[in-house]
Design a protein around this motif. Sequence first.
Motif, PDB file in Angstrom:
ATOM      1  N   PHE A 132       7.410  16.119  -6.255  1.00  0.00           N
ATOM      2  CA  PHE A 132       7.203  15.037  -5.296  1.00  0.00           C
ATOM      3  C   PHE A 132       7.480  13.696  -5.959  1.00  0.00           C
ATOM      4  CE2 PHE A 132       4.143  18.466  -4.675  1.00  0.00           C
ATOM      5  CZ  PHE A 132       4.445  18.875  -3.397  1.00  0.00           C
ATOM      6  N   TYR A 133       7.973  12.766  -5.166  1.00  0.00           N
ATOM      7  CA  TYR A 133       8.133  11.408  -5.673  1.00  0.00           C
ATOM      8  C   TYR A 133       6.791  10.688  -5.572  1.00  0.00           C
ATOM      9  CZ  TYR A 133       9.186   6.423  -5.734  1.00  0.00           C
ATOM     10  OH  TYR A 133       9.178   5.083  -6.021  1.00  0.00           O
ATOM     11  N   ILE A 134       6.285  10.263  -6.723  1.00  0.00           N
ATOM     12  CA  ILE A 134       5.076   9.437  -6.792  1.00  0.00           C
ATOM     13  C   ILE A 134       5.488   8.097  -7.386  1.00  0.00           C
ATOM     14  CG2 ILE A 134       2.729   9.203  -7.665  1.00  0.00           C
ATOM     15  CD1 ILE A 134       3.084  11.547  -5.748  1.00  0.00           C
ATOM     16  N   PRO A 135       5.382   7.012  -6.639  1.00  0.00           N
ATOM     17  CA  PRO A 135       5.872   5.715  -7.126  1.00  0.00           C
ATOM     18  C   PRO A 135       5.155   5.259  -8.393  1.00  0.00           C
ATOM     19  CG  PRO A 135       5.365   5.641  -4.773  1.00  0.00           C
ATOM     20  CD  PRO A 135       4.803   6.920  -5.287  1.00  0.00           C
ATOM     21  N   ALA A 136       5.878   4.526  -9.209  1.00  0.00           N
ATOM     22  CA  ALA A 136       5.240   3.832 -10.329  1.00  0.00           C
ATOM     23  C   ALA A 136       4.332   2.751  -9.754  1.00  0.00           C
ATOM     24  CB  ALA A 136       6.301   3.215 -11.232  1.00  0.00           C
ATOM     25  N   PRO A 137       3.241   2.397 -10.446  1.00  0.00           N
ATOM     26  CA  PRO A 137       2.302   1.417  -9.903  1.00  0.00           C
ATOM     27  C   PRO A 137       2.958   0.106  -9.472  1.00  0.00           C
ATOM     28  CG  PRO A 137       1.354   2.477 -11.829  1.00  0.00           C
ATOM     29  CD  PRO A 137       2.772   2.961 -11.734  1.00  0.00           C
ATOM     30  N   GLU A 138       3.984  -0.337 -10.192  1.00  0.00           N
ATOM     31  CA  GLU A 138       4.625  -1.605  -9.853  1.00  0.00           C
ATOM     32  C   GLU A 138       5.442  -1.526  -8.570  1.00  0.00           C
ATOM     33  OE1 GLU A 138       7.218   0.351 -13.070  1.00  0.00           O
ATOM     34  OE2 GLU A 138       5.081   0.076 -12.639  1.00  0.00           O
ATOM     35  N   GLN A 139       5.638  -0.317  -8.029  1.00  0.00           N
ATOM     36  CA  GLN A 139       6.370  -0.159  -6.772  1.00  0.00           C
ATOM     37  C   GLN A 139       5.444  -0.009  -5.565  1.00  0.00           C
ATOM     38  OE1 GLN A 139       9.462  -0.777  -6.635  1.00  0.00           O
ATOM     39  NE2 GLN A 139       9.690  -0.876  -8.861  1.00  0.00           N
ATOM     40  N   LEU A 140       4.151  -0.029  -5.801  1.00  0.00           N
ATOM     41  CA  LEU A 140       3.187   0.047  -4.701  1.00  0.00           C
ATOM     42  C   LEU A 140       2.938  -1.358  -4.168  1.00  0.00           C
ATOM     43  CD1 LEU A 140       0.581   2.558  -6.159  1.00  0.00           C
ATOM     44  CD2 LEU A 140       2.296   3.016  -4.401  1.00  0.00           C
ATOM     45  N   ALA A 141       3.429  -1.641  -2.993  1.00  0.00           N
ATOM     46  CA  ALA A 141       3.330  -2.992  -2.451  1.00  0.00           C
ATOM     47  C   ALA A 141       2.817  -2.963  -1.025  1.00  0.00           C
ATOM     48  CB  ALA A 141       4.697  -3.692  -2.497  1.00  0.00           C
ATOM     49  N   ALA A 142       2.207  -4.057  -0.621  1.00  0.00           N
ATOM     50  CA  ALA A 142       1.735  -4.215   0.752  1.00  0.00           C
ATOM     51  C   ALA A 142       2.911  -4.521   1.676  1.00  0.00           C
ATOM     52  CB  ALA A 142       0.705  -5.347   0.817  1.00  0.00           C
ATOM     53  N   GLN A 143       2.667  -4.454   2.977  1.00  0.00           N
ATOM     54  CA  GLN A 143       3.690  -4.801   3.952  1.00  0.00           C
ATOM     55  C   GLN A 143       4.030  -6.284   3.851  1.00  0.00           C
ATOM     56  OE1 GLN A 143       5.417  -2.854   6.216  1.00  0.00           O
ATOM     57  NE2 GLN A 143       6.566  -4.726   6.600  1.00  0.00           N
ATOM     58  N   SER A 144       5.320  -6.595   3.898  1.00  0.00           N
ATOM     59  CA  SER A 144       5.756  -7.989   3.873  1.00  0.00           C
ATOM     60  C   SER A 144       5.307  -8.698   5.144  1.00  0.00           C
ATOM     61  CB  SER A 144       7.279  -8.067   3.755  1.00  0.00           C
ATOM     62  OG  SER A 144       7.733  -9.388   3.951  1.00  0.00           O
ATOM     63  N   THR A 145       4.911  -9.943   5.002  1.00  0.00           N
ATOM     64  CA  THR A 145       4.505 -10.737   6.167  1.00  0.00           C
ATOM     65  C   THR A 145       5.703 -11.405   6.837  1.00  0.00           C
ATOM     66  OG1 THR A 145       4.078 -12.648   4.726  1.00  0.00           O
ATOM     67  CG2 THR A 145       2.215 -11.180   5.218  1.00  0.00           C
ATOM     68  N   GLN A 146       6.879 -11.368   6.181  1.00  0.00           N
ATOM     69  CA  GLN A 146       8.068 -12.014   6.724  1.00  0.00           C
ATOM     70  C   GLN A 146       9.136 -11.020   7.166  1.00  0.00           C
ATOM     71  OE1 GLN A 146       9.285 -14.704   3.573  1.00  0.00           O
ATOM     72  NE2 GLN A 146       8.107 -16.377   4.455  1.00  0.00           N
ATOM     73  N   ASN A 147       9.069  -9.786   6.653  1.00  0.00           N
ATOM     74  CA  ASN A 147      10.100  -8.792   6.931  1.00  0.00           C
ATOM     75  C   ASN A 147       9.423  -7.492   7.358  1.00  0.00           C
ATOM     76  OD1 ASN A 147      12.192  -6.973   6.980  1.00  0.00           O
ATOM     77  ND2 ASN A 147      13.014  -7.522   4.976  1.00  0.00           N
ATOM     78  N   ASN A 148       9.645  -7.086   8.587  1.00  0.00           N
ATOM     79  CA  ASN A 148       8.975  -5.900   9.112  1.00  0.00           C
ATOM     80  C   ASN A 148       9.400  -4.607   8.429  1.00  0.00           C
ATOM     81  OD1 ASN A 148       7.444  -7.330  10.977  1.00  0.00           O
ATOM     82  ND2 ASN A 148       9.016  -7.197  12.565  1.00  0.00           N
ATOM     83  N   GLN A 149      10.513  -4.618   7.695  1.00  0.00           N
ATOM     84  CA  GLN A 149      10.955  -3.406   7.010  1.00  0.00           C
ATOM     85  C   GLN A 149      10.968  -3.582   5.497  1.00  0.00           C
ATOM     86  OE1 GLN A 149      14.920  -2.533   8.395  1.00  0.00           O
ATOM     87  NE2 GLN A 149      15.832  -4.279   7.347  1.00  0.00           N
ATOM     88  N   GLY A 150      10.181  -4.523   5.001  1.00  0.00           N
ATOM     89  CA  GLY A 150      10.171  -4.792   3.567  1.00  0.00           C
ATOM     90  C   GLY A 150       8.782  -4.790   2.968  1.00  0.00           C
ATOM     91  N   ARG A 151       8.731  -5.064   1.668  1.00  0.00           N
ATOM     92  CA  ARG A 151       7.475  -5.053   0.917  1.00  0.00           C
ATOM     93  C   ARG A 151       7.036  -6.458   0.572  1.00  0.00           C
ATOM     94  NH1 ARG A 151       8.791  -0.123  -3.418  1.00  0.00           N
ATOM     95  NH2 ARG A 151       9.658   1.298  -1.873  1.00  0.00           N
ATOM     96  N   GLY A 152       5.745  -6.587   0.377  1.00  0.00           N
ATOM     97  CA  GLY A 152       5.183  -7.867  -0.015  1.00  0.00           C
ATOM     98  C   GLY A 152       4.613  -7.793  -1.419  1.00  0.00           C
ATOM     99  N   ASP A 153       3.383  -8.271  -1.567  1.00  0.00           N
ATOM    100  CA  ASP A 153       2.748  -8.318  -2.876  1.00  0.00           C
ATOM    101  C   ASP A 153       2.379  -6.926  -3.386  1.00  0.00           C
ATOM    102  OD1 ASP A 153       2.921 -11.075  -2.781  1.00  0.00           O
ATOM    103  OD2 ASP A 153       0.921 -11.322  -1.901  1.00  0.00           O
ATOM    104  N   VAL A 154       2.473  -6.743  -4.700  1.00  0.00           N
ATOM    105  CA  VAL A 154       2.151  -5.462  -5.327  1.00  0.00           C
ATOM    106  C   VAL A 154       0.642  -5.236  -5.270  1.00  0.00           C
ATOM    107  CG1 VAL A 154       2.208  -4.161  -7.494  1.00  0.00           C
ATOM    108  CG2 VAL A 154       4.154  -5.592  -6.840  1.00  0.00           C
ATOM    109  N   LEU A 155       0.247  -4.004  -4.944  1.00  0.00           N
ATOM    110  CA  LEU A 155      -1.172  -3.655  -4.912  1.00  0.00           C
ATOM    111  C   LEU A 155      -1.730  -3.660  -6.338  1.00  0.00           C
ATOM    112  CD1 LEU A 155      -1.196  -0.680  -2.370  1.00  0.00           C
ATOM    113  CD2 LEU A 155      -1.478  -3.127  -1.921  1.00  0.00           C
ATOM    114  N   GLN A 156      -2.989  -4.010  -6.441  1.00  0.00           N
ATOM    115  CA  GLN A 156      -3.597  -4.154  -7.761  1.00  0.00           C
ATOM    116  C   GLN A 156      -4.835  -3.271  -7.897  1.00  0.00           C
ATOM    117  OE1 GLN A 156      -2.205  -6.031 -10.140  1.00  0.00           O
ATOM    118  NE2 GLN A 156      -0.591  -6.785  -8.756  1.00  0.00           N
TER     119      GLN A 156
END
Length: 301
Positions: A132-156
């Motif tokens: 299975f693909y398990i993302p690296a921690p730096e690829q875990l991001a919240a939903q972007s507030t400006q782009n409905n199909q993009g990522r925002g800030d990285v989860l911490q």
Amino acid sequence: MPLSPEQKAEIESQRAGGERTLRAVSPGMEARLYTAHEVLDHGFVRVIDYMGDDAAICQAARVSYGRGTRSVQNDEGLIRYLMRHWHSTPFEMCEVKFHVKLPVFVARQWIRHRMANVNEYSARYSILDREFYIPAPEQLAAQSTQNNQGRGDVLQGEEAQRVLDLLRDDAMRSYDHYEAMLSQDGQQGLARELARMNLPANIYTQWYWKTDLHNLLHFLRLRADAHAQYEIRVYAEVMCEIVADWVPAAFAAFRDYRMDAVSLSAQGAAALKRRLAGEVVTQENSGMGAREWREFQEVWG
């Protein structure tokens, strides 16, 4: 691991066995042939076969015989002219076949490019591996507030760990149930074509993907872009490196006129001309929408 010892031995055997050929070959692609380039945690890209090189593009454009008598410099100039003026047919003379191992959710995004011949590993006939693909921690991001199909800030911190734990636990639980449904220990066992419906979208699949250079470059222009989803972009970036070795003149022209180029709408061109003439241009008097204006400013300030 992306490659088993048996797969690595098979690749070494393929690379060791060479056949004399009268067809044109690309030294850069010959060096890449069969080699698996690892992507993500369990994926890879490798070239299985190819046809054509930079000279084949020029040969098709000139409709000449053999490799022609023009110099490499003339060939590069022709390729740049073809790319600059959007002449696509000569680039269709080159083809390549990739073997790709990728997560199912990436494959479903990839297959939207309807310009290739594809044959995917069948879970109706075979049992998928527990990968299975398990993302690296730096690829875990919240939903972007400006782009409905993009990522925002990285989860911490704890939130990032909670998400990783959920991804791993759900994937393992689904696969445990998949095996339990298939098992014939004391039961008939569910058909593979039905049991597979329980598997998550981050399980790995494999396919052979064959396309021509024109359509491949279109794919790379979209998927190697900084705005593309990370999980498909890393595949495209590896493929860019392969194409640069295969058809260096064509890829250099592609990078200049497509990947690193900037296109303008009629409103954008008019706004730029007005700015150069000393006029103050704002979104309100530019004729552009908010998002187009923001993209215009990102390039032109």
